[in-house]
Write a protein that holds these residues in place. Structure first.
Motif, PDB file in Angstrom:
ATOM      1  N   ARG A 187       4.439 -10.898   6.778  1.00 29.87           N
ATOM      2  CA  ARG A 187       5.350 -11.693   7.609  1.00 29.87           C
ATOM      3  C   ARG A 187       4.666 -12.926   8.171  1.00 29.87           C
ATOM      4  NH1 ARG A 187       9.916  -8.703   8.807  1.00 29.87           N
ATOM      5  NH2 ARG A 187       9.767  -6.446   8.433  1.00 29.87           N
ATOM      6  N   GLY A 188       3.378 -13.036   7.997  1.00 32.66           N
ATOM      7  CA  GLY A 188       2.653 -14.181   8.540  1.00 32.66           C
ATOM      8  C   GLY A 188       1.163 -13.924   8.517  1.00 32.66           C
ATOM      9  N   ASP A 189       0.426 -14.791   9.177  1.00 32.03           N
ATOM     10  CA  ASP A 189      -1.032 -14.675   9.197  1.00 32.03           C
ATOM     11  C   ASP A 189      -1.498 -13.385   9.868  1.00 32.03           C
ATOM     12  OD1 ASP A 189      -1.121 -17.115   7.955  1.00 32.03           O
ATOM     13  OD2 ASP A 189      -1.473 -18.262   9.797  1.00 32.03           O
ATOM     14  N   GLY A 190      -0.675 -12.856  10.784  1.00 32.39           N
ATOM     15  CA  GLY A 190      -1.093 -11.676  11.537  1.00 32.39           C
ATOM     16  C   GLY A 190      -1.209 -10.423  10.706  1.00 32.39           C
ATOM     17  N   ASP A 191      -0.469 -10.320   9.608  1.00 29.92           N
ATOM     18  CA  ASP A 191      -0.509  -9.095   8.815  1.00 29.92           C
ATOM     19  C   ASP A 191      -0.806  -9.331   7.341  1.00 29.92           C
ATOM     20  OD1 ASP A 191       1.823 -10.235   7.942  1.00 29.92           O
ATOM     21  OD2 ASP A 191       3.117  -8.533   8.405  1.00 29.92           O
ATOM     22  N   ASP A 192      -0.971 -10.582   6.944  1.00 31.31           N
ATOM     23  CA  ASP A 192      -1.134 -10.914   5.533  1.00 31.31           C
ATOM     24  C   ASP A 192      -2.344 -10.214   4.910  1.00 31.31           C
ATOM     25  OD1 ASP A 192      -0.393 -13.017   3.239  1.00 31.31           O
ATOM     26  OD2 ASP A 192      -2.568 -12.995   3.469  1.00 31.31           O
ATOM     27  N   GLU A 193      -3.502 -10.369   5.523  1.00 35.65           N
ATOM     28  CA  GLU A 193      -4.719  -9.822   4.931  1.00 35.65           C
ATOM     29  C   GLU A 193      -4.671  -8.301   4.881  1.00 35.65           C
ATOM     30  OE1 GLU A 193      -9.591  -9.852   5.476  1.00 35.65           O
ATOM     31  OE2 GLU A 193      -8.327 -11.139   6.744  1.00 35.65           O
ATOM     32  N   VAL A 194      -4.201  -7.666   5.968  1.00 36.23           N
ATOM     33  CA  VAL A 194      -4.176  -6.205   6.009  1.00 36.23           C
ATOM     34  C   VAL A 194      -3.246  -5.649   4.932  1.00 36.23           C
ATOM     35  CG1 VAL A 194      -3.415  -4.205   7.366  1.00 36.23           C
ATOM     36  CG2 VAL A 194      -4.806  -5.984   8.436  1.00 36.23           C
ATOM     37  N   LYS A 195      -2.040  -6.187   4.821  1.00 36.85           N
ATOM     38  CA  LYS A 195      -1.087  -5.654   3.852  1.00 36.85           C
ATOM     39  C   LYS A 195      -1.568  -5.855   2.421  1.00 36.85           C
ATOM     40  CE  LYS A 195       3.087  -5.753   6.676  1.00 36.85           C
ATOM     41  NZ  LYS A 195       4.447  -6.317   6.859  1.00 36.85           N
ATOM     42  N   ARG A 196      -2.167  -6.998   2.145  1.00 35.81           N
ATOM     43  CA  ARG A 196      -2.682  -7.226   0.797  1.00 35.81           C
ATOM     44  C   ARG A 196      -3.823  -6.269   0.482  1.00 35.81           C
ATOM     45  NH1 ARG A 196      -0.755 -11.699  -1.726  1.00 35.81           N
ATOM     46  NH2 ARG A 196       0.400 -13.186  -0.446  1.00 35.81           N
ATOM     47  N   ARG A 197      -4.680  -6.025   1.461  1.00 35.28           N
ATOM     48  CA  ARG A 197      -5.781  -5.085   1.252  1.00 35.28           C
ATOM     49  C   ARG A 197      -5.259  -3.666   1.055  1.00 35.28           C
ATOM     50  NH1 ARG A 197     -10.924  -5.335   3.182  1.00 35.28           N
ATOM     51  NH2 ARG A 197     -10.974  -3.244   2.261  1.00 35.28           N
ATOM     52  N   VAL A 198      -4.246  -3.293   1.814  1.00 36.62           N
ATOM     53  CA  VAL A 198      -3.681  -1.945   1.696  1.00 36.62           C
ATOM     54  C   VAL A 198      -3.127  -1.717   0.296  1.00 36.62           C
ATOM     55  CG1 VAL A 198      -1.736  -0.494   2.426  1.00 36.62           C
ATOM     56  CG2 VAL A 198      -3.209  -1.555   4.142  1.00 36.62           C
ATOM     57  N   VAL A 199      -2.366  -2.686  -0.207  1.00 29.76           N
ATOM     58  CA  VAL A 199      -1.795  -2.550  -1.548  1.00 29.76           C
ATOM     59  C   VAL A 199      -2.893  -2.547  -2.604  1.00 29.76           C
ATOM     60  CG1 VAL A 199      -0.297  -3.649  -3.257  1.00 29.76           C
ATOM     61  CG2 VAL A 199       0.414  -3.559  -0.861  1.00 29.76           C
ATOM     62  N   LEU A 200      -3.847  -3.440  -2.463  1.00 26.31           N
ATOM     63  CA  LEU A 200      -4.951  -3.503  -3.418  1.00 26.31           C
ATOM     64  C   LEU A 200      -5.714  -2.186  -3.445  1.00 26.31           C
ATOM     65  CD1 LEU A 200      -6.852  -4.967  -5.368  1.00 26.31           C
ATOM     66  CD2 LEU A 200      -8.052  -5.885  -3.370  1.00 26.31           C
ATOM     67  N   ASP A 201      -6.047  -1.654  -2.279  1.00 25.25           N
ATOM     68  CA  ASP A 201      -6.800  -0.409  -2.223  1.00 25.25           C
ATOM     69  C   ASP A 201      -6.011   0.756  -2.803  1.00 25.25           C
ATOM     70  OD1 ASP A 201      -9.010  -1.584  -1.181  1.00 25.25           O
ATOM     71  OD2 ASP A 201      -8.845  -0.728   0.827  1.00 25.25           O
ATOM     72  N   ALA A 202      -4.693   0.757  -2.607  1.00 25.20           N
ATOM     73  CA  ALA A 202      -3.864   1.826  -3.165  1.00 25.20           C
ATOM     74  C   ALA A 202      -3.991   1.862  -4.688  1.00 25.20           C
ATOM     75  CB  ALA A 202      -2.411   1.647  -2.748  1.00 25.20           C
ATOM     76  N   TRP A 203      -3.966   0.667  -5.305  1.00 26.51           N
ATOM     77  CA  TRP A 203      -4.065   0.608  -6.763  1.00 26.51           C
ATOM     78  C   TRP A 203      -5.494   0.840  -7.247  1.00 26.51           C
ATOM     79  CZ3 TRP A 203      -0.248   1.579  -9.660  1.00 26.51           C
ATOM     80  CH2 TRP A 203       1.048   1.243  -9.265  1.00 26.51           C
ATOM     81  N   LEU A 204      -6.474   0.408  -6.474  1.00 24.57           N
ATOM     82  CA  LEU A 204      -7.855   0.728  -6.816  1.00 24.57           C
ATOM     83  C   LEU A 204      -8.079   2.238  -6.759  1.00 24.57           C
ATOM     84  CD1 LEU A 204      -9.823  -2.083  -4.952  1.00 24.57           C
ATOM     85  CD2 LEU A 204      -9.629  -1.771  -7.426  1.00 24.57           C
ATOM     86  N   CYS A 205      -7.463   2.878  -5.773  1.00 20.48           N
ATOM     87  CA  CYS A 205      -7.558   4.330  -5.662  1.00 20.48           C
ATOM     88  C   CYS A 205      -6.898   4.989  -6.869  1.00 20.48           C
ATOM     89  CB  CYS A 205      -6.884   4.788  -4.370  1.00 20.48           C
ATOM     90  SG  CYS A 205      -6.987   6.568  -4.062  1.00 20.48           S
ATOM     91  N   ALA A 206      -5.723   4.486  -7.249  1.00 17.84           N
ATOM     92  CA  ALA A 206      -5.022   5.033  -8.416  1.00 17.84           C
ATOM     93  C   ALA A 206      -5.858   4.854  -9.677  1.00 17.84           C
ATOM     94  CB  ALA A 206      -3.667   4.346  -8.566  1.00 17.84           C
ATOM     95  N   ALA A 207      -6.435   3.661  -9.836  1.00 15.57           N
ATOM     96  CA  ALA A 207      -7.249   3.383 -11.016  1.00 15.57           C
ATOM     97  C   ALA A 207      -8.485   4.264 -11.040  1.00 15.57           C
ATOM     98  CB  ALA A 207      -7.646   1.913 -11.042  1.00 15.57           C
ATOM     99  N   SER A 208      -9.089   4.475  -9.880  1.00 13.62           N
ATOM    100  CA  SER A 208     -10.266   5.322  -9.778  1.00 13.62           C
ATOM    101  C   SER A 208      -9.940   6.754 -10.185  1.00 13.62           C
ATOM    102  CB  SER A 208     -10.804   5.294  -8.349  1.00 13.62           C
ATOM    103  OG  SER A 208     -11.834   6.243  -8.178  1.00 13.62           O
ATOM    104  N   ARG A 209      -8.778   7.231  -9.762  1.00 13.85           N
ATOM    105  CA  ARG A 209      -8.370   8.589 -10.106  1.00 13.85           C
ATOM    106  C   ARG A 209      -8.140   8.733 -11.610  1.00 13.85           C
ATOM    107  NH1 ARG A 209      -6.168  12.121  -6.769  1.00 13.85           N
ATOM    108  NH2 ARG A 209      -4.372  12.483  -8.133  1.00 13.85           N
ATOM    109  N   LYS A 210      -7.548   7.712 -12.222  1.00 14.11           N
ATOM    110  CA  LYS A 210      -7.254   7.784 -13.656  1.00 14.11           C
ATOM    111  C   LYS A 210      -8.521   7.697 -14.497  1.00 14.11           C
ATOM    112  CE  LYS A 210      -3.835   8.283 -15.053  1.00 14.11           C
ATOM    113  NZ  LYS A 210      -3.125   9.581 -15.226  1.00 14.11           N
ATOM    114  N   LYS A 211      -9.492   6.927 -14.035  1.00 10.91           N
ATOM    115  CA  LYS A 211     -10.720   6.730 -14.797  1.00 10.91           C
ATOM    116  C   LYS A 211     -11.832   7.694 -14.379  1.00 10.91           C
ATOM    117  CE  LYS A 211     -11.402   3.729 -17.328  1.00 10.91           C
ATOM    118  NZ  LYS A 211     -11.252   3.631 -18.797  1.00 10.91           N
ATOM    119  N   GLY A 212     -11.595   8.419 -13.283  1.00  9.66           N
ATOM    120  CA  GLY A 212     -12.623   9.310 -12.792  1.00  9.66           C
ATOM    121  C   GLY A 212     -13.787   8.578 -12.182  1.00  9.66           C
ATOM    122  N   ALA A 213     -13.548   7.322 -11.732  1.00  8.80           N
ATOM    123  CA  ALA A 213     -14.627   6.516 -11.151  1.00  8.80           C
ATOM    124  C   ALA A 213     -14.910   6.962  -9.731  1.00  8.80           C
ATOM    125  CB  ALA A 213     -14.228   5.037 -11.163  1.00  8.80           C
TER     126      ALA A 213
END
Length: 294
Positions: A229-255
């Motif tokens: 919604r703005g500068d106040g939540d931009d970085e956190v929300k992007r990091r949350v989504v990125l980490d969710a997919w990194l977690c998913a990728a890690s689980r699939k690859k066993g990393a």
């Protein structure tokens, strides 16, 4: 206090706290009595009755910048198969959402008591680091890590119940979700209550009286707003989504996320259009900030 408006009615289909009402206990009872179908099991498709959740407002609330605030805590959920348990990861990244106006217990203005960022065009929002630094810098306040432990316990309890209810889903559906490895991001909303304790003060801050902080779970959002919604939540929300997919990728690859980029290559497939975030992770400046709790 039957005449004091210290209850909140939330509609089951509300979003961004729109439709919420601050009411007295008597008003809440009257609305419940007049409602034709509070019990969803008896509600027909043609019934226009509104379903409500009624909650007592947290009191006394812990304040930041003289305002009430809520904590949006993010959880990553992965459905298991018949042979594998569900997996739950708790992110240490989140948002503090401050009310629009300073707190006044005698004022019934919604903008004093509502903290959802979808209510106003602009609202104060901070990351959890802001609260951590504040608590750890104040004499006599509970340390942030102790508060986080209580939040973790609450999330564990809820997700244990969620897993039991989810187990009724068809095994084929659960297996498909497990094979795809898609993360489900949930948003837990907490408000913090305060309580002074002299009996436990010596275990936390020596001889000084300690203000204990108790997280109160307000609700669990199955579809938390992840669009910044703005500068106040931009970085956190992007990091949350990125980490969710990194977690998913890690689980699939066993990393193990301790080096290598195989999981990062997979994450890129899910993050088309956000190459900047992926690039920051690739350089090691943006490591995952989550841990498995179930």
């Amino acid at each position: 206090e039957t005449n004091k408006k210290n209850w909140i009615l939330k509609t089951a289909t509300g979003y961004g706290s729109h439709g919420n009402q601050i009411v007295t206990a008597a008003e809440a009872k009257r609305i419940a009595t007049n409602n034709k179908s509070i019990d969803s099991s008896s509600k027909s498709k043609d019934d226009n009755a509104t379903m409500y959740l009624c909650q007592r407002m947290v009191s006394p609330p812990f304040l930041l910048r003289e305002r009430k605030f809520s904590m949006r805590v993010y959880v990553y959920y992965f459905a298991g198969s018949d042979d594998e348990d569900d997996a739950v990861y708790l992110s240490r990244l989140g948002l503090l959402k401050l009310a629009s106006r300073p707190y006044d217990s005698d004022n019934e203005d919604d903008r004093i008591h509502m903290t959802n960022s979808g209510r106003e065009e602009e609202m104060l929002q901070y990351d959890f680091e802001y609260l951590e630094k504040y608590l750890d810098s104040q004499e006599g306040l509970m340390e942030y890590e102790l508060l986080w432990d209580r939040i973790t316990d609450a999330v564990k309890s809820v997700m244990k119940r969620y897993a039991r209810s989810y187990s009724s889903s068809s095994s084929s559906y659960r297996q498909r979700l497990d094979v795809l490895g898609i993360p489900k991001i949930l948003g837990f909303d907490f408000m913090i209550a305060t309580a002074s304790s002299h009996t436990t003060a010596t275990t936390i801050t020596g001889s000084s009286p300690t203000t204990l902080l108790e997280p109160k779970l307000l609700e669990v959002n199955r579809f938390p707003g992840l669009e910044p919604r703005g500068d106040g939540d931009d970085e956190v929300k992007r990091r949350v989504v990125l980490d969710a997919w990194l977690c998913a990728a890690s689980r699939k690859k066993g990393a193990t996320m301790e080096g290598g980029s195989s999981e990062l290559d997979l994450a890129r497939l899910f993050l088309v259009g956000d190459e900047e975030a992926v690039a920051r992770t690739a350089t090691g400046n943006e490591r995952p900030s989550y841990s498995r709790i179930r």
